[in-house]
Design a protein around this motif. Structure first.
Motif, PDB file in Angstrom:
ATOM      1  N   ASP A   1      40.748  26.980 -16.055  1.00  0.00           N
ATOM      2  CA  ASP A   1      40.278  26.805 -14.674  1.00  0.00           C
ATOM      3  C   ASP A   1      40.398  25.352 -14.192  1.00  0.00           C
ATOM      4  N   TYR A   2      40.508  24.402 -15.134  1.00  0.00           N
ATOM      5  CA  TYR A   2      40.529  22.991 -14.763  1.00  0.00           C
ATOM      6  C   TYR A   2      41.713  22.291 -15.414  1.00  0.00           C
ATOM      7  N   ASP A   3      42.317  21.388 -14.676  1.00  0.00           N
ATOM      8  CA  ASP A   3      43.357  20.516 -15.236  1.00  0.00           C
ATOM      9  C   ASP A   3      42.714  19.169 -15.540  1.00  0.00           C
ATOM     10  N   VAL A   4      42.831  18.718 -16.794  1.00  0.00           N
ATOM     11  CA  VAL A   4      42.202  17.473 -17.214  1.00  0.00           C
ATOM     12  C   VAL A   4      43.270  16.505 -17.705  1.00  0.00           C
ATOM     13  N   LEU A   5      43.226  15.286 -17.213  1.00  0.00           N
ATOM     14  CA  LEU A   5      44.124  14.229 -17.663  1.00  0.00           C
ATOM     15  C   LEU A   5      43.320  13.224 -18.475  1.00  0.00           C
ATOM     16  N   VAL A   6      43.665  13.050 -19.743  1.00  0.00           N
ATOM     17  CA  VAL A   6      43.005  12.078 -20.614  1.00  0.00           C
ATOM     18  C   VAL A   6      43.941  10.880 -20.750  1.00  0.00           C
ATOM     19  N   THR A   8      44.261   6.217 -21.109  1.00  0.00           N
ATOM     20  CA  THR A   8      43.641   4.902 -21.300  1.00  0.00           C
ATOM     21  C   THR A   8      43.447   4.274 -19.924  1.00  0.00           C
ATOM     22  N   THR A   9      43.009   3.033 -19.904  1.00  0.00           N
ATOM     23  CA  THR A   9      42.769   2.369 -18.619  1.00  0.00           C
ATOM     24  C   THR A   9      44.058   2.044 -17.877  1.00  0.00           C
ATOM     25  N   ILE A  10      45.217   2.430 -18.439  1.00  0.00           N
ATOM     26  CA  ILE A  10      46.473   2.225 -17.718  1.00  0.00           C
ATOM     27  C   ILE A  10      46.455   2.955 -16.384  1.00  0.00           C
ATOM     28  N   ILE A  11      45.587   3.941 -16.273  1.00  0.00           N
ATOM     29  CA  ILE A  11      45.487   4.699 -15.033  1.00  0.00           C
ATOM     30  C   ILE A  11      45.063   3.822 -13.868  1.00  0.00           C
ATOM     31  N   GLU A  12      44.421   2.666 -14.176  1.00  0.00           N
ATOM     32  CA  GLU A  12      43.943   1.771 -13.122  1.00  0.00           C
ATOM     33  C   GLU A  12      45.090   1.173 -12.321  1.00  0.00           C
ATOM     34  N   THR A  13      46.297   1.109 -12.917  1.00  0.00           N
ATOM     35  CA  THR A  13      47.416   0.486 -12.217  1.00  0.00           C
ATOM     36  C   THR A  13      47.942   1.349 -11.088  1.00  0.00           C
ATOM     37  N   GLY A  14      47.512   2.606 -11.034  1.00  0.00           N
ATOM     38  CA  GLY A  14      47.885   3.426  -9.892  1.00  0.00           C
ATOM     39  C   GLY A  14      48.450   4.774 -10.273  1.00  0.00           C
ATOM     40  N   VAL A  15      47.968   5.804  -9.617  1.00  0.00           N
ATOM     41  CA  VAL A  15      48.492   7.148  -9.784  1.00  0.00           C
ATOM     42  C   VAL A  15      48.149   7.923  -8.516  1.00  0.00           C
ATOM     43  N   ASP A  16      49.088   8.703  -8.045  1.00  0.00           N
ATOM     44  CA  ASP A  16      48.881   9.422  -6.795  1.00  0.00           C
ATOM     45  C   ASP A  16      48.767  10.916  -7.085  1.00  0.00           C
ATOM     46  N   ILE A  17      47.537  11.363  -7.326  1.00  0.00           N
ATOM     47  CA  ILE A  17      47.270  12.787  -7.535  1.00  0.00           C
ATOM     48  C   ILE A  17      46.157  13.160  -6.562  1.00  0.00           C
ATOM     49  N   PRO A  18      46.484  13.506  -5.336  1.00  0.00           N
ATOM     50  CA  PRO A  18      45.477  13.724  -4.292  1.00  0.00           C
ATOM     51  C   PRO A  18      44.451  14.792  -4.637  1.00  0.00           C
ATOM     52  N   ASN A  19      44.819  15.754  -5.498  1.00  0.00           N
ATOM     53  CA  ASN A  19      43.888  16.837  -5.798  1.00  0.00           C
ATOM     54  C   ASN A  19      42.775  16.426  -6.759  1.00  0.00           C
ATOM     55  N   VAL A  20      42.938  15.286  -7.432  1.00  0.00           N
ATOM     56  CA  VAL A  20      41.911  14.837  -8.371  1.00  0.00           C
ATOM     57  C   VAL A  20      40.674  14.395  -7.594  1.00  0.00           C
ATOM     58  N   ASN A  21      39.538  14.965  -7.947  1.00  0.00           N
ATOM     59  CA  ASN A  21      38.314  14.603  -7.234  1.00  0.00           C
ATOM     60  C   ASN A  21      37.183  14.175  -8.160  1.00  0.00           C
TER      61      ASN A  21
END
Length: 250
Positions: A1-6, A8-21
């Protein structure tokens, strides 16, 4: 039912996934304030309500710095909080109150005036690739408080703009204009702000007369003239006027 992305803090540099809430940050107390701010910005990128949870281990005793960072990220949640976050980060790191009287760290070593000039020149050089020709400046070090208090101009942006206006003063006439504007917008000037304006006016006068620096040490004022200024002044007249002052205060 859920999509989970695990990740590191590399995610801070930017990612465009508008559905993530929803964002959950593990061991948030180990991260810097800028990191936390960037991570929080990864959610809430569409019209959906978003949530960011900053977690740390149960019963863990946080350091003072970590607690201040988490409190800051909790406190500044509205749009446009980046500037406030940056100011709080400077304070936590020990850079001092950038817009107030309490200065320490590297800002204390150069002063807000010179710090603003260095920052502006560095940005211009980076944008144009051309180093700006240095303008003559006067070093004025006096044992007085000269700044804009928070109670006078509470808004940080307005305060920075007024500091820039005062810093850019290059004509004596601007002294009265800036003073009138401050009184009109914010009321009567505090003594600290009045001193700030007077020092700026002293710099304008000094540039026109070849003054290199004005320094106060142990209640003794030392005025140093540039080579060009030394050739323009009447040395005998200076000594004569100095003797009058010495007799007057003696």
């Amino acid at each position: 039912d859920y999509d989970v992305l695990v990740t590191t803090t590399i995610i801070e540099t930017g990612v465009d996934i508008p559905n993530v809430n929803t964002l959950i940050v593990h061991d948030a107390d180990r991260m810097g304030l800028a990191q936390l701010y960037q991570l929080r910005g990864r959610v809430g990128r569409s019209n959906r309500v978003a949530y960011a949870y900053f977690m740390y281990q149960r019963d863990k005793v946080l350091t003072d710095v970590a607690e201040q960072r988490l409190q800051a990220i909790k406190e500044f949640t509205e749009l446009g909080s980046g500037f406030k976050i940056a100011m709080r980060d400077l304070s936590i790191r020990g850079a001092g109150n950038l817009l107030g009287a309490q200065q320490h760290g590297f800002i204390d070593s150069v002063g807000f005036d010179l710090y603003s000039q260095m920052l502006q020149e560095a940005i211009a050089e980076r944008q144009t690739g051309v180093k700006k020709e240095e303008k003559p400046d006067i070093e004025i070090l006096l044992s007085v408080d000269a700044y804009i208090p928070d109670v006078y101009i509470p808004d940080g942006y307005q305060k920075i703009q007024m500091y820039k206006r005062i810093k850019a003063m290059d004509q004596v006439e601007e002294y009265g204009e800036i003073m009138e504007e401050l009184q009109d917008r914010f009321g009567d000037l505090p003594i600290e702000t009045e001193r700030l304006l007077r020092i700026a006016r002293m710099k304008v006068w000094g540039l026109g007369t070849g003054v290199f620096s004005v320094k106060e040490k142990q209640k003794i004022i030392t005025i140093l003239l540039s080579e060009e200024g030394t050739g323009q002044v009447d040395g005998g007249k200076i000594v004569e006027e100095s003797m009058k002052f010495e007799r007057a205060v003696g």
